[in-house]
Motif scaffolding. Structure first.
Motif, PDB file in Angstrom:
ATOM      1  N   GLU A  70       0.832  -1.202   0.000  1.00  0.00           N
ATOM      2  CA  GLU A  70       0.000   0.000   0.000  1.00  0.00           C
ATOM      3  C   GLU A  70       0.865   1.249   0.000  1.00  0.00           C
ATOM      4  N   LYS A  71       0.481   2.187  -0.844  1.00  0.00           N
ATOM      5  CA  LYS A  71       1.153   3.487  -0.932  1.00  0.00           C
ATOM      6  C   LYS A  71       0.098   4.539  -1.197  1.00  0.00           C
ATOM      7  N   ASP A  72      -0.052   5.500  -0.263  1.00  0.00           N
ATOM      8  CA  ASP A  72      -1.125   6.491  -0.346  1.00  0.00           C
ATOM      9  C   ASP A  72      -2.458   5.735  -0.428  1.00  0.00           C
ATOM     10  N   ASP A  73      -3.224   5.926  -1.512  1.00  0.00           N
ATOM     11  CA  ASP A  73      -4.513   5.233  -1.602  1.00  0.00           C
ATOM     12  C   ASP A  73      -4.460   4.051  -2.565  1.00  0.00           C
ATOM     13  N   LYS A  74      -3.270   3.625  -2.942  1.00  0.00           N
ATOM     14  CA  LYS A  74      -3.122   2.534  -3.900  1.00  0.00           C
ATOM     15  C   LYS A  74      -2.921   1.209  -3.183  1.00  0.00           C
ATOM     16  N   LYS A  75      -3.564   0.167  -3.718  1.00  0.00           N
ATOM     17  CA  LYS A  75      -3.431  -1.183  -3.176  1.00  0.00           C
ATOM     18  C   LYS A  75      -2.908  -2.101  -4.272  1.00  0.00           C
ATOM     19  N   ILE A  76      -1.782  -2.740  -4.009  1.00  0.00           N
ATOM     20  CA  ILE A  76      -1.166  -3.647  -4.974  1.00  0.00           C
ATOM     21  C   ILE A  76      -1.166  -5.049  -4.393  1.00  0.00           C
ATOM     22  N   ALA A  77      -1.788  -5.980  -5.113  1.00  0.00           N
ATOM     23  CA  ALA A  77      -1.699  -7.397  -4.756  1.00  0.00           C
ATOM     24  C   ALA A  77      -0.398  -7.926  -5.346  1.00  0.00           C
ATOM     25  N   ALA A 262       0.836   1.470 -11.113  1.00  0.00           N
ATOM     26  CA  ALA A 262      -0.348   1.233 -10.267  1.00  0.00           C
ATOM     27  C   ALA A 262      -1.175   2.497 -10.108  1.00  0.00           C
ATOM     28  N   GLY A 263      -0.538   3.647 -10.259  1.00  0.00           N
ATOM     29  CA  GLY A 263      -1.238   4.919 -10.108  1.00  0.00           C
ATOM     30  C   GLY A 263      -1.893   5.435 -11.371  1.00  0.00           C
ATOM     31  N   LYS A 264      -1.680   4.733 -12.490  1.00  0.00           N
ATOM     32  CA  LYS A 264      -2.237   5.190 -13.774  1.00  0.00           C
ATOM     33  C   LYS A 264      -3.695   4.754 -13.957  1.00  0.00           C
TER      34      LYS A 264
END
Length: 264
Positions: A70-77, A262-264
């Motif tokens: 998790e970074k800021d509001d991003k969630k990466i599986a 992931a942020g795009k």
């Protein structure tokens, strides 16, 4: 999701349990992930992503692990799997019922031509399948073969990712890849492999791009050069300068590109 992938999942469920991604990796079907990272042997910790992300181990097995990054509001599986085409196909199939916006494959790659240096980050222009596993995935009958067939990614998306990297100061190189089913046995067949005239050698990208077609989701493979049989740059026993350049590709470029995409 294409019909073929739905058939794979339905047949798997017939003999196995529900919630397969949760059972294997601790990943939830109720979350929309910004990206799914697929990484043979690379964990978020190996890329030192805990420096600027929250990394949670969701489930740890004998040779596979699921993470939430998790970074800021991003969630990466993030799924760390074993090497080989079969491992990639199996574990991505388990994730077919998850919701995610893009797929990012990351891994190490050997170079077959001396113009590539340790630490270079590359992405396939095409991958040649050296594994019979792809026939199980692509063909109607396992009596058919895809051996040495060419798999091409969505080049529009590849060019988009390269442009994003360029804006950040990274030179991500397009390169052709031979996908070997065996690390130990590639060396005794190296002359034959080099005769295909590919730039790089690894194990999974042909299968990865076949899977992205079935998922119908944008996917990119990012590969960091770990050794070069043409120039003699070793996998084990690198010089300090070689190790520094490799660490930059693995620990700076890959994490930044993962978070950016992931942020795009």
């Amino acid at each position: 999701m294409k019909k073929k992938l739905k058939q794979i999942v339905d047949a798997f469920h017939k003999y196995n349990s529900e919630n397969m991604a949760f059972q294997a990796f601790g990943l939830s079907e109720d979350i929309t992930y910004d990206a799914l990272v697929i990484a043979p042997s690379f964990s978020p910790y190996k890329l030192k992503m805990e420096r600027f992300c929250t990394v949670t181990i969701l489930k740890e097995g004998a040779y596979i692990t699921g993470y939430l990054v998790e970074k800021d509001d991003k969630k990466i599986a993030w799924i760390k799997i074993g090497s080989s085409a079969g491992n990639l196909i199996d574990h991505l199939s388990l994730c077919a019922e998850l919701t995610f916006k893009r797929m990012i494959f990351i891994g190490a790659v050997g170079a077959l031509k001396d113009r590539f240096e340790l630490g270079d980050v590359c992405t396939p222009s095409y991958s040649l399948s050296g594994s019979y596993a792809d026939a199980y995935l692509k063909k109607n009958s396992i009596r058919e073969t895809m051996l040495f067939s060419k798999t091409e990614p969505d080049m529009k998306y590849v060019d988009e990712v390269i442009a994003i990297g360029k804006d950040k100061g990274y030179d991500i190189k397009k390169a052709s890849v031979f996908c070997t089913p065996s690390i130990a046995l590639e060396y005794v067949h190296l002359d034959e492999i080099k005769a295909f005239d590919t730039d790089l050698i690894e194990m999974e990208t042909s299968s990865f791009y076949l899977m992205t077609e079935l998922f119908e989701i944008p996917g990119i493979a990012l590969l960091v050069v770990s050794d070069n049989s043409a120039s003699g740059a070793p996998l084990v026993g690198r010089s300090d300068k070689q190790q520094e350049k490799y660490d930059y590709g693995r620990n700076v470029v890959l994490p930044d590109m993962i978070l950016t995409l992931a942020g795009k």
